[in-house]
Every structure is written in structure tokens, then in C-alpha cells.
Design an enzyme around this catalytic site. Sequence first.
Site, PDB file in Angstrom:
ATOM      1  N   ASP A  38       0.816  -1.213   0.000  1.00  0.00           N
ATOM      2  CA  ASP A  38       0.000   0.000   0.000  1.00  0.00           C
ATOM      3  C   ASP A  38       0.857   1.274   0.000  1.00  0.00           C
ATOM      4  O   ASP A  38       1.992   1.263   0.443  1.00  0.00           O
ATOM      5  CB  ASP A  38      -0.842  -0.011   1.277  1.00  0.00           C
ATOM      6  CG  ASP A  38      -2.269   0.422   1.033  1.00  0.00           C
ATOM      7  OD1 ASP A  38      -2.568   0.841  -0.089  1.00  0.00           O
ATOM      8  OD2 ASP A  38      -3.078   0.339   1.953  1.00  0.00           O
ATOM      9  N   HIS A  55       2.861   3.543  -8.730  1.00  0.00           N
ATOM     10  CA  HIS A  55       2.703   2.114  -9.038  1.00  0.00           C
ATOM     11  C   HIS A  55       3.967   1.575  -9.707  1.00  0.00           C
ATOM     12  O   HIS A  55       4.424   0.467  -9.413  1.00  0.00           O
ATOM     13  CB  HIS A  55       1.498   1.907  -9.959  1.00  0.00           C
ATOM     14  CG  HIS A  55       0.194   2.274  -9.340  1.00  0.00           C
ATOM     15  ND1 HIS A  55      -0.120   1.996  -8.035  1.00  0.00           N
ATOM     16  CD2 HIS A  55      -0.890   2.929  -9.859  1.00  0.00           C
ATOM     17  CE1 HIS A  55      -1.342   2.442  -7.767  1.00  0.00           C
ATOM     18  NE2 HIS A  55      -1.826   3.015  -8.856  1.00  0.00           N
ATOM     19  N   LEU A 149      12.447 -19.718  -3.925  1.00  0.00           N
ATOM     20  CA  LEU A 149      11.357 -18.877  -3.429  1.00  0.00           C
ATOM     21  C   LEU A 149      10.129 -18.993  -4.337  1.00  0.00           C
ATOM     22  O   LEU A 149      10.267 -18.920  -5.562  1.00  0.00           O
ATOM     23  CB  LEU A 149      11.807 -17.421  -3.395  1.00  0.00           C
ATOM     24  CG  LEU A 149      10.736 -16.372  -3.081  1.00  0.00           C
ATOM     25  CD1 LEU A 149      10.389 -16.389  -1.587  1.00  0.00           C
ATOM     26  CD2 LEU A 149      11.163 -14.980  -3.514  1.00  0.00           C
TER      27      LEU A 149
HETATM   28  C1  LIG Z   1      -1.408  -5.379 -11.129  1.00  0.00           C
HETATM   29  C2  LIG Z   1      -0.003  -5.250 -10.625  1.00  0.00           C
HETATM   30  C3  LIG Z   1       0.383  -4.091  -9.927  1.00  0.00           C
HETATM   31  C4  LIG Z   1       1.680  -3.980  -9.485  1.00  0.00           C
HETATM   32  N1  LIG Z   1       2.041  -2.854  -8.765  1.00  0.00           N
HETATM   33  C5  LIG Z   1       3.379  -2.611  -8.234  1.00  0.00           C
HETATM   34  C6  LIG Z   1       3.494  -3.062  -6.809  1.00  0.00           C
HETATM   35  C7  LIG Z   1       2.631  -2.228  -5.880  1.00  0.00           C
HETATM   36  C8  LIG Z   1       1.189  -2.569  -5.993  1.00  0.00           C
HETATM   37  C9  LIG Z   1       0.423  -2.022  -7.104  1.00  0.00           C
HETATM   38  C10 LIG Z   1       1.086  -1.836  -8.407  1.00  0.00           C
HETATM   39  N2  LIG Z   1       2.546  -5.003  -9.750  1.00  0.00           N
HETATM   40  N3  LIG Z   1       3.856  -5.161  -9.421  1.00  0.00           N
HETATM   41  C11 LIG Z   1       4.231  -6.376  -9.874  1.00  0.00           C
HETATM   42  C12 LIG Z   1       3.160  -7.016 -10.486  1.00  0.00           C
HETATM   43  C13 LIG Z   1       3.143  -8.361 -11.060  1.00  0.00           C
HETATM   44  C14 LIG Z   1       1.954  -9.105 -11.039  1.00  0.00           C
HETATM   45  C15 LIG Z   1       1.941 -10.394 -11.536  1.00  0.00           C
HETATM   46  C16 LIG Z   1       3.114 -10.921 -12.039  1.00  0.00           C
HETATM   47  F1  LIG Z   1       3.131 -12.201 -12.503  1.00  0.00           F
HETATM   48  C17 LIG Z   1       4.288 -10.189 -12.061  1.00  0.00           C
HETATM   49  C18 LIG Z   1       4.309  -8.915 -11.559  1.00  0.00           C
HETATM   50  C19 LIG Z   1       2.103  -6.127 -10.407  1.00  0.00           C
HETATM   51  N4  LIG Z   1       0.846  -6.271 -10.859  1.00  0.00           N
END
Ligand SMILES: Cc1cc(N2CCCCCC2)n2ncc(-c3ccc(F)cc3)c2n1
Length: 258
Positions: A38, A55, A149
Site C-alpha cells: 500500500d 505504481h 522462493l
Molecule cells: C497489477 C499489478 C500491480 C503492481 N504494482 C506494483 C506493486 C505495488 C502494488 C500495485 C502496483 N505489480 N507489481 C508487480 C506485479 C506483477 C503481477 C503479476 C506478475 F506475474 C508479475 C508482476 C504487479 N501487478
Amino acid sequence: MLNKLKQWKRQQNNENVDERFQELLKHPIPGHIAIIMDGNGRWAQKRALPRVAGHHEGMKCVRRITKLANELGIEALTLYAFSTENWKRPKMEVEFLMKLPEEFLGTFLPELIEENVQVKMMGAKEAIPPHTLKAVNKAIEATKENDGLILNFALNYGSRAEILDSIKHVLKDVQNGILDEKQLNEEVFSNYLMTKELKDPDLLIRTSGEIRLSNFMLWQLAYTEFWFTDCLWPDFGKEQLIEAIEAYQGRSRRFGGL
Ligand SMILES: Cc1cc(N2CCCCCC2)n2ncc(-c3ccc(F)cc3)c2n1
């Protein structure tokens, strides 16, 4: 003179952080850490940047914390990347968020493979855009033999929906004679959840000062230690992870016993 002093203090702090990191390894390490990441929008707002910049910075933090968790020998890291409630955000922001998985994997999948990380995903796949799902499924396939991991992304995940779907599945199995309702207990039910291949989290971390679960792993967190920090996710680094695990190691867990 002042810069020299600042540089010296920073170096002292870094050495202290590294010592504390090594010290963690002398005590029980949480097998499974779950993180509600968050504060990304607020991080951007503080810098007069668009929310999506937060983000994007948060995505870089995912890589940073994944590497540290792997170094510590943590078995599983579950990251709350997108909740079922996040669809209510502005269309532009949702479209940006749905591109982050492919950006993250497009950049870091070779590194994850190299570091023996296994990528998994939990959430309702039907609403996730095909381009997003394609990137995630490619990473899951490419890392399925890895035994390091487990990096588990909660993507379009909502715990109440997960529990409701599991109950419907149980009812169907009982009706079809696959499951005898007398056999139904917590362990059997856990095998119907999206987290059936994971142990329950030992430590939950939530950043940005919010103190609530936000429909995240409500069943799985029954005996989990919670650690909340005002630190915004993009600013979450080695020192904050150490602090969270030091707090975990300082608590004796009774799982409801004495
Ligand atoms: C939707 C979303 C948002 C997202 N944020 C960055 C981290 C903070 C939270 C909101 C934004 N991140 N960061 C990595 C992923 C991701 C998801 C699946 C995957 F297989 C690989 C990477 C991600 N996906």
C-alpha cells in the site's frame, strides 16, 4: 565537511543494516510472508507525480524485496498486486496496472529464472485482460520446475470470493459423492482454496499506515503475525524488511495454545 559526515553516517548505517540482515539468519525466518503493498499513490502525490508513477516505483520495490526474500531463504512471498475492488479505479489507472505484470516479467523473468524463483498467481482469471494473463502464464510455465522462493502474486484476488467459490466446490463434491461431509474439516477445506499448495503466511506486512486486511487471505491469516508500518511501499527496503522480521522473531507464537 557536512557531506563527508553524512557519507560516513550513511556508511555506518548500511554496515549496521547488513549486520542486522545476517543476524536474522541466526533465528527462525518466517517461511511465508504476505505483503499488502500500500501507499503507491500517496508516494507519487508527495512528489507531485501522477499516481501511476507510484505504481511503477512500487513495481521496482517488488523486485528489490523478492531478491532479499530469496537471499534470506524465505519459502514463499505472496504479494497483493490487484484486488477485486481495484476495478473501481479510473479506467486509465486500471489499464496501467494491468500492464505492470508484463513489464515486470518482461524485464525480470530471466533474473527470476536465474535465481530459481517459482512464479505463481492466485485470483479470478476471467476478468484479467488476455495480454496480462499471457505474460503471467508464460512466467508460471517458465519457472514451474524451480524449487526456490515461491513468488505468488494475488491478481484480481478477493478472499470472500475465494471462500465462497470453495464452499460451492465443496457442496458440488458432496452432492456428487466425491466428498463425504463427515470428512470435511479445516485441512480438507484449505485444499479447496487458491492457496492449497502454500502454507499459511507466518508474517503479514502492510505498508502505508492502513490497519485493515482489505479482503486479503481472510482464512489463511488466522494465526499469522501482523506487522504494520507507515512506510509507503515504494520506500520499503532492506531496513524495513529487517525490522518486520526482527519483530516477528521477537514474538512467541502460540497458535491459540498457552
Ligand atoms: C497489477 C499489478 C500491480 C503492481 N504494482 C506494483 C506493486 C505495488 C502494488 C500495485 C502496483 N505489480 N507489481 C508487480 C506485479 C506483477 C503481477 C503479476 C506478475 F506475474 C508479475 C508482476 C504487479 N501487478
